[in-house]
Design a protein around this motif. Sequence first.
Motif, PDB file in Angstrom:
ATOM      1  N   SER A 213      -5.860   2.558  45.869  1.00 13.10           N
ATOM      2  CA  SER A 213      -4.838   2.097  46.824  1.00 13.10           C
ATOM      3  C   SER A 213      -4.145   3.328  47.378  1.00 13.10           C
ATOM      4  O   SER A 213      -3.378   3.995  46.671  1.00 13.10           O
ATOM      5  CB  SER A 213      -3.824   1.179  46.132  1.00 13.10           C
TER       6      SER A 213
ATOM      7  N   ARG B 171       0.511   5.153  48.789  1.00 15.63           N
ATOM      8  CA  ARG B 171       1.504   4.419  48.021  1.00 15.63           C
ATOM      9  C   ARG B 171       2.685   5.328  47.685  1.00 15.63           C
ATOM     10  O   ARG B 171       2.558   6.550  47.570  1.00 15.63           O
ATOM     11  CB  ARG B 171       0.921   3.891  46.718  1.00 15.63           C
ATOM     12  N   SER B 172       3.837   4.700  47.520  1.00 11.96           N
ATOM     13  CA  SER B 172       5.023   5.375  47.009  1.00 11.96           C
ATOM     14  C   SER B 172       5.411   4.723  45.693  1.00 11.96           C
ATOM     15  O   SER B 172       5.391   3.491  45.573  1.00 11.96           O
ATOM     16  CB  SER B 172       6.193   5.289  48.002  1.00 11.96           C
TER      17      SER B 172
ATOM     18  N   GLN C  61       9.017   0.548  41.243  1.00 15.94           N
ATOM     19  CA  GLN C  61       8.386   0.002  42.445  1.00 15.94           C
ATOM     20  C   GLN C  61       7.110   0.769  42.756  1.00 15.94           C
ATOM     21  O   GLN C  61       7.013   1.978  42.498  1.00 15.94           O
ATOM     22  CB  GLN C  61       9.315   0.122  43.662  1.00 15.94           C
ATOM     23  N   ILE C  62       6.138   0.058  43.316  1.00 15.58           N
ATOM     24  CA  ILE C  62       4.952   0.684  43.896  1.00 15.58           C
ATOM     25  C   ILE C  62       4.721  -0.024  45.221  1.00 15.58           C
ATOM     26  O   ILE C  62       4.384  -1.215  45.250  1.00 15.58           O
ATOM     27  CB  ILE C  62       3.705   0.545  42.998  1.00 15.58           C
ATOM     28  N   THR C  63       4.890   0.690  46.311  1.00 14.72           N
ATOM     29  CA  THR C  63       4.851   0.022  47.613  1.00 14.72           C
ATOM     30  C   THR C  63       4.614   1.051  48.710  1.00 14.72           C
ATOM     31  O   THR C  63       4.337   2.220  48.422  1.00 14.72           O
ATOM     32  CB  THR C  63       6.173  -0.739  47.850  1.00 14.72           C
ATOM     33  N   GLY C  64       4.727   0.614  49.971  1.00 13.87           N
ATOM     34  CA  GLY C  64       4.642   1.538  51.085  1.00 13.87           C
ATOM     35  C   GLY C  64       5.888   2.408  51.144  1.00 13.87           C
ATOM     36  O   GLY C  64       6.958   2.023  50.660  1.00 13.87           O
TER      37      GLY C  64
ATOM     38  N   GLU D 120       9.170   0.969  52.342  1.00 18.66           N
ATOM     39  CA  GLU D 120       9.741  -0.150  51.598  1.00 18.66           C
ATOM     40  C   GLU D 120      10.425   0.281  50.308  1.00 18.66           C
ATOM     41  O   GLU D 120      11.015  -0.543  49.616  1.00 18.66           O
ATOM     42  CB  GLU D 120       8.644  -1.160  51.256  1.00 18.66           C
ATOM     43  N   ILE D 121      10.348   1.553  49.992  1.00 16.98           N
ATOM     44  CA  ILE D 121      10.863   2.020  48.717  1.00 16.98           C
ATOM     45  C   ILE D 121      12.377   2.043  48.719  1.00 16.98           C
ATOM     46  O   ILE D 121      13.001   2.297  49.754  1.00 16.98           O
ATOM     47  CB  ILE D 121      10.309   3.429  48.385  1.00 16.98           C
TER      48      ILE D 121
END
Length: 515
Positions: free
Chosen positions: A60, A63-64, A74-77, A80-81
Amino acid sequence: MRRIGKVVMAAGAALGLAIGIAVVVTYWPAPSPPRQQVEPAAPLRIDNVTVVDVDTGALSSDRSILIVDGKIAQITGADEISELSSLRRIDAAGQYVVPGYNNMHSHILTAAHPNAGLALMLSEGVTGFRQMNGSDRLLKLRREGRLPLNENTPRLLATPGDLVMPFNVASVADAETLVTSQKRQGADFIKVGATTPPLLYAILSAARKEAIPVVGHLPEGIDPVRASQSGFHSIEHLGPGDTMWIGCSAKKATLMKEAELNPSFAAPPFEIPTFAQKLLAPFVSRVMARRLLNPAAFEKEEGVRRLQAAFDSYEPQQCRALAQELARNGTWMVPTLVRLRTQYLQDSPEYRTDPSIPYLEPSAYSAWIKVADVFAALPESSRATFREGYDRSLALTAVLADEAVPMMTGTDGSHQAPGLSMKQEFQELARAGLSPLKILQMTTRDPARFPGRTATMGSVAVGKDADLVLLSENPTSDVANLGRIAGVVRSGHYHSRDDLELMRQRVARAHGRLE
């Protein structure tokens, strides 16, 4: 007195080779992580990283990852962090993130200078380890939170108490007492080594009653199938010795009886009182220190002959049936191929120029070289058997993997000898035919499954401990990429490539290897 001296030597040999076993996963007690002195970490954000799914190898990208209080929050775009104050940001563009590595066979806490070895372990991506030899004192230090463990070292996952050996367990009653005592002191498992078959099964029986695992060596004269069925759950070093090979032999019954009657390490012929055990233990430990560096260098010709006979009568289908039985019973394997390689191929010139030498204690390396000279002086026939033994160890590892025997990565090293790094273990596992993803799983996911800690470790997921390794190349495409470490996160604390190199340099300077 000469007779007593021989008994002490035999008991010491048992001490030296005792390497633990473990009971089926259902016997593992509820995890209760040991106290460790880790400073709270400020919030950390890792951007533009590719997350590796260690179950499937799926990637993936972009990711951030937000880390708060040592956990993945959190693991997201990137857009979105969550934004937090005191946030440290790491741009990991082009990098891959995997769970922290786990060395599941280590003796680092009982090394002469554990701090140096712990720093080296972290620098090679190891964020967790299983200590494979313990003591009353080690368990006490852990209970009191006084072990040298912090955000700059790997996490201690488990440790035993005193090793089980003929020297300190001479009867079934002793076995029950030892198991009960070690569990009461907080041991995570019982470690059994060069003991007799009756005492091994007494330990397994007592451990089942106490719901504590047993792990380590298969003693000589033991049928691997019966041991597995009895709850022997974690076999170290592919046996070691000839036990697994006898289990794969067409002459199994004959060779097994011979091994039981003529063990390499004989038990004392009489029970040694407890007070004498305590008095003799330091002496035995010193006497056997040299032999521990490579038991093969001191193997009797009879033992070598038996090992060769097992090789010569090897039955491939019988070996696969044995592996299938281990898989069916949930019996784990920790091959430690680098340990077997340094034993069976100790006369290899590469160990005189190994890149790890600057990080070894000079006195420890000198002692290892002296034993290497002993090995080199063995008869050519013995060394030929050992060379065959290593090739067969690679092949056996492949059979175990093919038959879905659960396995974990370990080195057996405390940075006291060349050739025992995780990177080298990865390479040897690949030589055995295991894929990069399989090796990654053995190093990350499976060590979490083994003690039932998948809720907190073993994958890059929200809620897990922030013990991570950043790699500069895709670890699923080439095993060499598992060693291309760009950074390590330990409980939310980030260590850059430069930080890790500085750790290594400090160790080398402490050993007088760098100006």
